[in-house]
Design an enzyme around this catalytic site. Structure first.
Site, mmCIF file in Angstrom:
data_model
loop_
_atom_site.group_PDB
_atom_site.id
_atom_site.type_symbol
_atom_site.label_atom_id
_atom_site.label_comp_id
_atom_site.label_asym_id
_atom_site.label_seq_id
_atom_site.Cartn_x
_atom_site.Cartn_y
_atom_site.Cartn_z
ATOM 1 N N ALA A 1 0.050 -9.618 18.756
ATOM 2 C CA ALA A 1 1.063 -10.141 17.832
ATOM 3 C C ALA A 1 2.423 -10.329 18.492
ATOM 4 C CB ALA A 1 1.189 -9.194 16.637
ATOM 5 N N HIS B 1 0.813 -1.215 0.000
ATOM 6 C CA HIS B 1 0.000 0.000 0.000
ATOM 7 C C HIS B 1 0.848 1.267 0.000
ATOM 8 C CE1 HIS B 1 -3.696 -2.387 1.682
ATOM 9 N NE2 HIS B 1 -3.401 -2.686 0.431
HETATM 10 P P1 OAD Z 1 -7.493 -3.031 10.256
HETATM 11 O O1 OAD Z 1 -7.585 -1.839 11.147
HETATM 12 O O2 OAD Z 1 -8.600 -3.285 9.308
HETATM 13 O O3 OAD Z 1 -7.329 -4.354 11.125
HETATM 14 C C1 OAD Z 1 -6.360 -4.474 12.125
HETATM 15 C C2 OAD Z 1 -6.526 -5.825 12.786
HETATM 16 O O4 OAD Z 1 -5.489 -5.950 13.746
HETATM 17 C C3 OAD Z 1 -7.852 -6.015 13.531
HETATM 18 O O5 OAD Z 1 -8.463 -7.225 13.084
HETATM 19 C C4 OAD Z 1 -7.441 -6.103 15.003
HETATM 20 O O6 OAD Z 1 -8.203 -7.078 15.722
HETATM 21 C C5 OAD Z 1 -6.011 -6.563 14.908
HETATM 22 N N1 OAD Z 1 -5.150 -6.135 16.034
HETATM 23 C C6 OAD Z 1 -5.200 -5.007 16.762
HETATM 24 N N2 OAD Z 1 -4.226 -4.970 17.679
HETATM 25 C C7 OAD Z 1 -3.525 -6.121 17.535
HETATM 26 C C8 OAD Z 1 -2.383 -6.683 18.184
HETATM 27 N N3 OAD Z 1 -1.756 -6.076 19.189
HETATM 28 N N4 OAD Z 1 -1.953 -7.898 17.760
HETATM 29 C C9 OAD Z 1 -2.586 -8.564 16.738
HETATM 30 N N5 OAD Z 1 -3.653 -8.067 16.104
HETATM 31 C C10 OAD Z 1 -4.115 -6.869 16.472
HETATM 32 O O7 OAD Z 1 -6.079 -2.914 9.497
HETATM 33 P P2 OAD Z 1 -5.593 -3.638 8.155
HETATM 34 O O8 OAD Z 1 -6.111 -5.018 8.063
HETATM 35 O O9 OAD Z 1 -4.129 -3.427 8.073
HETATM 36 O O10 OAD Z 1 -5.260 0.691 3.500
HETATM 37 O O11 OAD Z 1 -6.299 -2.757 7.057
HETATM 38 C C11 OAD Z 1 -6.024 -3.006 5.721
HETATM 39 C C12 OAD Z 1 -5.976 -1.723 4.929
HETATM 40 O O12 OAD Z 1 -7.185 -0.992 5.142
HETATM 41 C C13 OAD Z 1 -4.890 -0.758 5.348
HETATM 42 O O13 OAD Z 1 -3.643 -1.030 4.737
HETATM 43 C C14 OAD Z 1 -5.414 0.575 4.927
HETATM 44 C C15 OAD Z 1 -6.862 0.402 5.322
HETATM 45 O O14 OAD Z 1 -7.775 1.138 4.605
HETATM 46 C C16 OAD Z 1 -4.953 1.915 2.977
HETATM 47 O O15 OAD Z 1 -4.846 2.922 3.632
HETATM 48 C C17 OAD Z 1 -4.757 1.890 1.511
#
Ligand code: OAD
Length: 247
Positions: free
Chosen positions: A233, A114
């Site tokens: 994590a 990204h």
């Molecule tokens: P999200 O905010 O959608 O998801 C983050 C995930 O991390 C959630 O399922 C949480 O439960 C989990 N989480 C939180 N704290 C944690 C920890 N300490 N250990 C393990 N897991 C944990 O973020 P992404 O999946 O990265 O794109 O989102 C994908 C994309 O959507 C991003 O790259 C961004 C966004 O729109 C762009 O900006 C282009």
């Protein structure tokens, strides 16, 4: 605790999301307190949003630059860097994160699907992106080649991912086809909402990979994984990967 089997032949593809940087103090996107809560995504993460209010978009990414610059990599980033040290070219890290914390932890084989907070590019012409760590304030900077507005080199909604990045991930997966080296696919800290990132687990399974999800809560695509280890994590990866790093 069950662990992925990683021997001297195994190849490992890791897919990370915002959750891996949560223990470094950086906000995730979805859910209460997330970056998208109270911040309409389309205003700061689409080309249309940038065209409508570039100063607002730059304010958002300048704040994220400042937050990421102040953050330090955590145990989870370090565990993956240690695994890469062990596996070399049998390791690839695809990240949806733009914060650069994996590289600061020592990861080198990284695909930033990204884009990166630390690069800027022209919103108009194909001048190559350049390294940029500065917070941007009006008057907004312009391209020295065409005079168009500069923008963060982030892949926004509605934009295509870099084809070379996708090929690199796909080639790594295909390099592990049946009969070749076994593949472990490990997703960490991602909600499985955004494609194509959320789909790589399926592609990995199609070549016989054993698939693991490490996440605080069940991701959208949790059903596609063979193993789901619920928890933060840092702690979980240190245990799963057998990295002795208690800090
Ligand atoms: P999200 O905010 O959608 O998801 C983050 C995930 O991390 C959630 O399922 C949480 O439960 C989990 N989480 C939180 N704290 C944690 C920890 N300490 N250990 C393990 N897991 C944990 O973020 P992404 O999946 O990265 O794109 O989102 C994908 C994309 O959507 C991003 O790259 C961004 C966004 O729109 C762009 O900006 C282009």
């Amino acid at each position: 605790m069950e662990r992925p089997i990683i021997d001297e032949h195994t190849r490992v593809l890791v897919m990370t999301g915002a959750g891996i940087s949560a223990e470094s103090g950086l906000a995730t996107f979805r859910g209460a307190g997330g970056l998208w809560a109270g911040q309409p995504v389309e205003r700061v993460a689409t080309p249309e949003g940038f065209a409508a209010d570039p100063a607002l978009v730059w304010r958002f990414y300048s704040q994220r630059r400042a937050q990421a610059a102040a953050a330090v990599p955590n145990r989870a980033h370090r565990a993956l860097a240690a695994l890469e040290d062990r596996l070399g070219d049998r390791f690839l890290l695809a990240t949806q994160n733009v914060d650069g914390l994996h590289q600061r932890a020592g990861s080198r084989r990284v695909v930033e699907m990204h884009g990166s907070l630390w690069r800027t590019r022209c919103a108009v012409c194909p001048a190559p992106p350049f390294d940029d760590r500065t917070p941007v304030e009006p008057p907004l900077p312009r391209c020295t080649r065409c005079g168009g507005l500069l923008r963060p080199a982030i892949v926004w909604f509605g934009e295509l991912l870099d084809a070379a990045d996708m090929r690199r991930i796909e080639r790594f997966i295909v390099g592990s086809s049946p009969g070749r080296a076994p593949l472990v696919f490990l997703a960490v800290g991602t909600s499985g909402n955004v494609w194509p990132a959320a789909g790589y687990v399926g592609m990995a399974r199609s070549v016989g990979a054993v698939t693991w999800l490490v996440n605080l809560e069940a991701a959208e695509n949790v059903g596609a994984f063979d193993h789901f280890v619920q928890g933060p994590a840092g702690e979980v990866l240190a245990r799963l990967l057998g990295v002795d790093d208690a800090v």
